[in-house]
Design a protein around this motif. Structure first.
Motif, PDB file in Angstrom:
ATOM      1  N   MET A 286       4.383   5.950  18.089  1.00 44.22           N
ATOM      2  CA  MET A 286       3.750   5.151  17.034  1.00 44.22           C
ATOM      3  C   MET A 286       2.333   4.785  17.464  1.00 44.22           C
ATOM      4  O   MET A 286       1.365   4.941  16.714  1.00 44.22           O
ATOM      5  CB  MET A 286       4.613   3.902  16.797  1.00 44.22           C
TER       6      MET A 286
ATOM      7  N   ASP B  87      -5.583   8.243  14.909  1.00 43.89           N
ATOM      8  CA  ASP B  87      -6.151   8.109  13.558  1.00 43.89           C
ATOM      9  C   ASP B  87      -7.351   7.176  13.573  1.00 43.89           C
ATOM     10  O   ASP B  87      -8.386   7.451  12.954  1.00 43.89           O
ATOM     11  CB  ASP B  87      -5.083   7.579  12.601  1.00 43.89           C
TER      12      ASP B  87
ATOM     13  N   ASN C 236       0.442  -2.672  13.909  1.00 41.17           N
ATOM     14  CA  ASN C 236       0.969  -1.294  13.869  1.00 41.17           C
ATOM     15  C   ASN C 236       0.411  -0.470  12.705  1.00 41.17           C
ATOM     16  O   ASN C 236       1.157   0.236  12.016  1.00 41.17           O
ATOM     17  CB  ASN C 236       2.510  -1.306  13.810  1.00 41.17           C
TER      18      ASN C 236
ATOM     19  N   LEU D  16       4.149  -0.773   4.394  1.00 41.42           N
ATOM     20  CA  LEU D  16       2.727  -1.017   4.680  1.00 41.42           C
ATOM     21  C   LEU D  16       2.227  -2.082   3.705  1.00 41.42           C
ATOM     22  O   LEU D  16       1.855  -1.791   2.563  1.00 41.42           O
ATOM     23  CB  LEU D  16       1.920   0.285   4.540  1.00 41.42           C
TER      24      LEU D  16
ATOM     25  N   LYS E 109       0.040  12.074   1.670  1.00 45.57           N
ATOM     26  CA  LYS E 109       0.819  10.957   1.146  1.00 45.57           C
ATOM     27  C   LYS E 109       0.072  10.321  -0.028  1.00 45.57           C
ATOM     28  O   LYS E 109      -1.157  10.371  -0.089  1.00 45.57           O
ATOM     29  CB  LYS E 109       1.014   9.901   2.233  1.00 45.57           C
TER      30      LYS E 109
ATOM     31  N   GLY F 284       3.206   2.022  12.186  1.00 42.95           N
ATOM     32  CA  GLY F 284       2.605   3.216  12.758  1.00 42.95           C
ATOM     33  C   GLY F 284       1.886   4.058  11.726  1.00 42.95           C
ATOM     34  O   GLY F 284       1.755   5.267  11.880  1.00 42.95           O
ATOM     35  N   HIS F 285       1.368   3.417  10.670  1.00 46.14           N
ATOM     36  CA  HIS F 285       0.718   4.161   9.601  1.00 46.14           C
ATOM     37  C   HIS F 285      -0.692   4.610   9.992  1.00 46.14           C
ATOM     38  O   HIS F 285      -1.458   3.856  10.573  1.00 46.14           O
ATOM     39  CB  HIS F 285       0.643   3.319   8.337  1.00 46.14           C
ATOM     40  N   ALA F 286      -0.998   5.863   9.619  1.00 42.50           N
ATOM     41  CA  ALA F 286      -2.329   6.426   9.838  1.00 42.50           C
ATOM     42  C   ALA F 286      -2.995   6.644   8.483  1.00 42.50           C
ATOM     43  O   ALA F 286      -2.353   7.130   7.540  1.00 42.50           O
ATOM     44  CB  ALA F 286      -2.222   7.750  10.584  1.00 42.50           C
ATOM     45  N   ALA F 287      -4.273   6.262   8.381  1.00 41.90           N
ATOM     46  CA  ALA F 287      -4.979   6.389   7.102  1.00 41.90           C
ATOM     47  C   ALA F 287      -5.189   7.850   6.733  1.00 41.90           C
ATOM     48  O   ALA F 287      -5.225   8.208   5.550  1.00 41.90           O
ATOM     49  CB  ALA F 287      -6.315   5.654   7.182  1.00 41.90           C
ATOM     50  N   GLY F 288      -5.315   8.703   7.761  1.00 43.67           N
ATOM     51  CA  GLY F 288      -5.576  10.118   7.507  1.00 43.67           C
ATOM     52  C   GLY F 288      -4.427  10.855   6.827  1.00 43.67           C
ATOM     53  O   GLY F 288      -4.600  11.972   6.341  1.00 43.67           O
ATOM     54  N   ASP F 289      -3.259  10.210   6.759  1.00 39.38           N
ATOM     55  CA  ASP F 289      -2.118  10.857   6.103  1.00 39.38           C
ATOM     56  C   ASP F 289      -2.210  10.808   4.585  1.00 39.38           C
ATOM     57  O   ASP F 289      -1.438  11.466   3.889  1.00 39.38           O
ATOM     58  CB  ASP F 289      -0.797  10.171   6.532  1.00 39.38           C
ATOM     59  N   TYR F 290      -3.140   9.973   4.084  1.00 40.49           N
ATOM     60  CA  TYR F 290      -3.223   9.775   2.635  1.00 40.49           C
ATOM     61  C   TYR F 290      -4.375  10.602   2.093  1.00 40.49           C
ATOM     62  O   TYR F 290      -5.537  10.349   2.389  1.00 40.49           O
ATOM     63  CB  TYR F 290      -3.429   8.296   2.299  1.00 40.49           C
TER      64      TYR F 290
ATOM     65  N   VAL G  69      -1.383   5.895  15.710  1.00 43.34           N
ATOM     66  CA  VAL G  69      -2.340   4.917  15.161  1.00 43.34           C
ATOM     67  C   VAL G  69      -3.690   5.024  15.887  1.00 43.34           C
ATOM     68  O   VAL G  69      -4.755   4.997  15.255  1.00 43.34           O
ATOM     69  CB  VAL G  69      -1.769   3.483  15.275  1.00 43.34           C
TER      70      VAL G  69
ATOM     71  N   GLY H 235       2.231  -2.804   9.318  1.00 46.35           N
ATOM     72  CA  GLY H 235       2.659  -1.420   9.115  1.00 46.35           C
ATOM     73  C   GLY H 235       3.712  -1.016  10.106  1.00 46.35           C
ATOM     74  O   GLY H 235       4.316  -1.851  10.780  1.00 46.35           O
TER      75      GLY H 235
ATOM     76  N   LEU I 131       0.845  -1.196   0.000  1.00 49.76           N
ATOM     77  CA  LEU I 131       0.000   0.000   0.000  1.00 49.76           C
ATOM     78  C   LEU I 131       0.879   1.244   0.000  1.00 49.76           C
ATOM     79  O   LEU I 131       0.555   2.243  -0.639  1.00 49.76           O
ATOM     80  CB  LEU I 131      -0.924   0.009   1.219  1.00 49.76           C
TER      81      LEU I 131
ATOM     82  N   TRP J   3      -0.766   6.789  -2.298  1.00 50.29           N
ATOM     83  CA  TRP J   3      -0.763   5.325  -2.260  1.00 50.29           C
ATOM     84  C   TRP J   3       0.210   4.771  -3.277  1.00 50.29           C
ATOM     85  O   TRP J   3       0.320   5.304  -4.369  1.00 50.29           O
ATOM     86  CB  TRP J   3      -2.154   4.781  -2.598  1.00 50.29           C
TER      87      TRP J   3
END
Lengths: 455, 455
Positions: free
Chosen positions: B246, B253, B387, A114, A446, A433-439, B250, A431, A110, A448
């Protein structure tokens, strides 16, 4: 395997709990349990055959009183030459199949670090209701363990002594493995079936293996998905350009190979232009094999014109109900397919099949690829064949190594169901520490990657 | 698209008939219908917005009288900037997806000239029940046609004027294509839902898109398979070794990205060893974002020890019911995970999740791969993440290009469902007069090749 004397709700709850532990075991741990099962059933053959003899004795008495059919009596007998050995070999065959659990069917990056994967996993808890044949319990226990599913089993009452003894032997074997004991539970009383069918919170799939009536009863009494088929009304459409000897061979095999099977043909649809060309020879061959033909007016007339008086005398008149009937014996309904103006004959055959067949397996006999392709696309059945016998609809013949059953469902699994049909998948993301809101689109967002990885 | 005023049984029967024809169309024919739909909806934008204005007018009145919520009113409005264009673009996006029909997923040469293939095909007839948003009807019509399925649509009554006008425009467009008119039918009256849910003979899959109540009502009233989810109770388990920043990222978000979404986190499970280490910082960040924390005794105590009095005053006490609740707003239930002697803490977390979650999406935060793998294998949910935010559970984010819905079922399709979830497969055999009876062990019997072919 434990003998469930607890309430059906409790049995289902424990099965659900066990299923979670079972789902985390490695393929080799599951195979080890199968090896232990094999060894224990080999060791305790005498004990099991003694129990089976008690079932046979009771059943013989019931048969003498007319309370039990001779065919059930025959199916009960584990002592028939080769039967016990076949049952044992079945365990090793299942053990040696590829592990259906853990297979990755999708992998997408992704974004950096991720990773999305779609991974096959067991469904959870199966409720398997079957009839008297005692060897089925061994087969089902093996399939369930191999696929990582817990199972609650209910067998026909005529085999109770055999089932209980086999269960105890299997339970003792499994106890030495990592497979939780409650993964395989045997339910003895018929009263438990309806309460179990209500446990949609804990039970994920019901597999009835037996008569149409059993399957219908199950389907009518549960919200749990049911894998199986009630009817096997298979049809063959004979197109006018079919080679006669090819057609005869396929139809004879489809009807007479094993008439009581769900993949036997029940309806022969005949292009009107084949009535006086191919049909008479085919009918002769069928009559010679002892098949009763139930014909509509046009086909009967065409046959009477070509067959001998003795042969013609064997023809019966079809009723409309015959085209919706699974005869399960040497009877074949014959219907003429005439097209209306502007309609292709194959389309009329397709329409008949989509209305009357049980979506199991249907065949076209033709030398035209274009006509065949139209049929294969237009018929809504689990199996659609061109110039091949309906009897190929079978998991072993498909090369699956085993068969859980044949499904006429429209979702999940269709046709002969192998081990794969006892699995579903989960999506795993790893992942960092990935946040969906960053995309998001626009500044600072960010992007995809969505990079498909080879699997 | 026709406006169904015929009986529900008749609507379902016609849909079934149409589905057979639709299933035989090429991908380009289906795409052509989408192009025509796009053109017609572009052309008739004014007409549709006028109809939508009538819905808005009636809804505004209802909202003023307190009979309708403002959020429904807002979702009705097709005239909001960019909304109509997004709806149109959605059609082209669906058109440009790979054709899910016709994909071959298995090919085996059973014997010379006897080829078995498993080929993806449409499921048949979908019944899609959704709420007021008028653009959904366009999206669903596009998805159905693209996947070769007929669909019966029932939308919320507040959008009736919009739906009817959109339907008429789509119907006119489809009439110019090869897609049969009755492939997409709109049902206007709520009375039709229960009779439609009874048409398991003709309808193959129900997809409810809307509130938990809608999904539950549908599930409780049909034998047709239902694709969807009632609840989205997602959990995050915070293990003691998780990196705090981290973890904070998460969790923030997952909870605050879009609290009303089904993939928002509702329960935070905290390893007892993380109570006084990572939790306080995470709680501070959550409180700062306006999140209400409902804590069990241990976590509340730990937080009170570290937070300011003002912060501590915001903490609420959790009840047992909170761990089974989908809050759908800025509320988070917090529960301490303590292991019993001999039990790993992660196993206690897994056990909580398997009992309380809705099998949607669950996350572990840890720096240990071994602990993560144990969690990913042991949690029985459609999505299990290490994560990463629960909010990644989404068809677009997974890279599917579209999302039909999110399924918490255990069979067929699980998690975010793309176009593939609207297909099943059929087995096609092409032979040359092959009879199954010719294959047997021993003298004179043919042998299976069972040669896997590349696909």
């Amino acid at each position: 395997m434990s003998l469930t004397e607890s309430s059906p709700v409790e049995a289902a709850r424990i099965a659900s709990e066990s299923s979670r532990q079972l789902a985390t075991l490695s393929g080799s741990s599951r195979n080890e349990a199968l090896d232990l099962m094999y060894a224990a059933l080999t060791k305790h053959k005498d004990l099991i055959l003694e129990a089976n003899a008690r079932d046979i004795k009771a059943a013989t008495k019931a048969a003498e009183n007319g309370d039990l059919s001779l065919s059930i009596l025959k199916r009960l007998d584990l002592a028939r030459p080769g039967k016990y050995e076949d049952m044992l070999k079945g365990i090793l065959d299942v053990r040696d199949l590829a592990d259906p659990v853990g297979k990755v069917s999708l992998a997408t990056l992704l974004d950096d670090d991720l990773l999305l994967q779609r991974v096959a996993c067991p469904i959870g808890v199966l409720l398997i209701i079957f009839e008297a044949r005692p060897e089925v319990i061994v087969n089902i226990a093996a399939l369930s363990i191999k696929s990582g599913n817990a199972a609650i089993l209910k067998g026909g009452k005529e085999s109770t002594e055999s089932f209980v003894t086999i269960s105890n032997v299997i339970a003792e074997a499994i106890a030495k493995s990592q497979v939780p004991n409650a993964s395989i539970q045997l339910v003895k009383t018929r009263d438990a079936i309806l309460p179990l069918l209500a446990q949609d919170k804990y039970i994920d799939l019901v597999i009835p293996r037996g008569s149409n009536d059993l399957v219908r009863h199950v389907k009518d009494n549960t919200k749990i998905p049911v894998l199986g088929h009630a009817d096997g009304i298979c049809s063959i459409y004979l197109h006018s350009d079919a080679d006669q000897s090819m057609a005869t061979k396929v139809i004879i095999d489809s009807k007479t190979g094993y008439p009581a099977a769900c993949n036997a043909v029940e309806t022969l649809l005949v292009d009107q232009n084949a009535l006086s060309v191919q049909l008479p020879g085919i009918a002769e061959a069928l009559l010679a094999k002892g098949v009763t033909l139930r014909c509509d007016d046009l086909s009967k007339q065409a046959l009477q014109d070509k067959l001998t008086a003795a042969q013609s005398a064997l023809l019966q008149d079809a009723t409309e109900a015959d085209y919706d009937t699974e005869f399960l014996d040497l009877t074949l309904a014959v219907k003429t397919i005439s097209s209306t103006p502007g309609e292709a004959t194959v389309d009329a055959a397709i329409a008949h099949i989509n209305t009357h067949s049980s979506k199991h397996t249907d065949v076209i006999l033709t030398s035209s690829k274009a006509i065949a392709d139209r049929f294969l696309a237009g018929v809504d059945s689990a199996g659609v064949y061109w110039n091949a016998s309906t009897r190929f609809a079978d998991g072993m013949r498909y090369g699956f190594g085993t068969e859980v059953g044949i499904s006429t469902n429209k979702i999940h699994s269709r046709g002969p169901v192998g081990l794969e049909g006892l699995t579903i998948y989960k999506y795993i993301i790893r992942g960092n520490g990935h946040a969906a809101g960053d995309y998001f689109e626009g500044e600072g967002g960010k992007r995809w990657k969505h990079q498909k990885l080879s699997i």
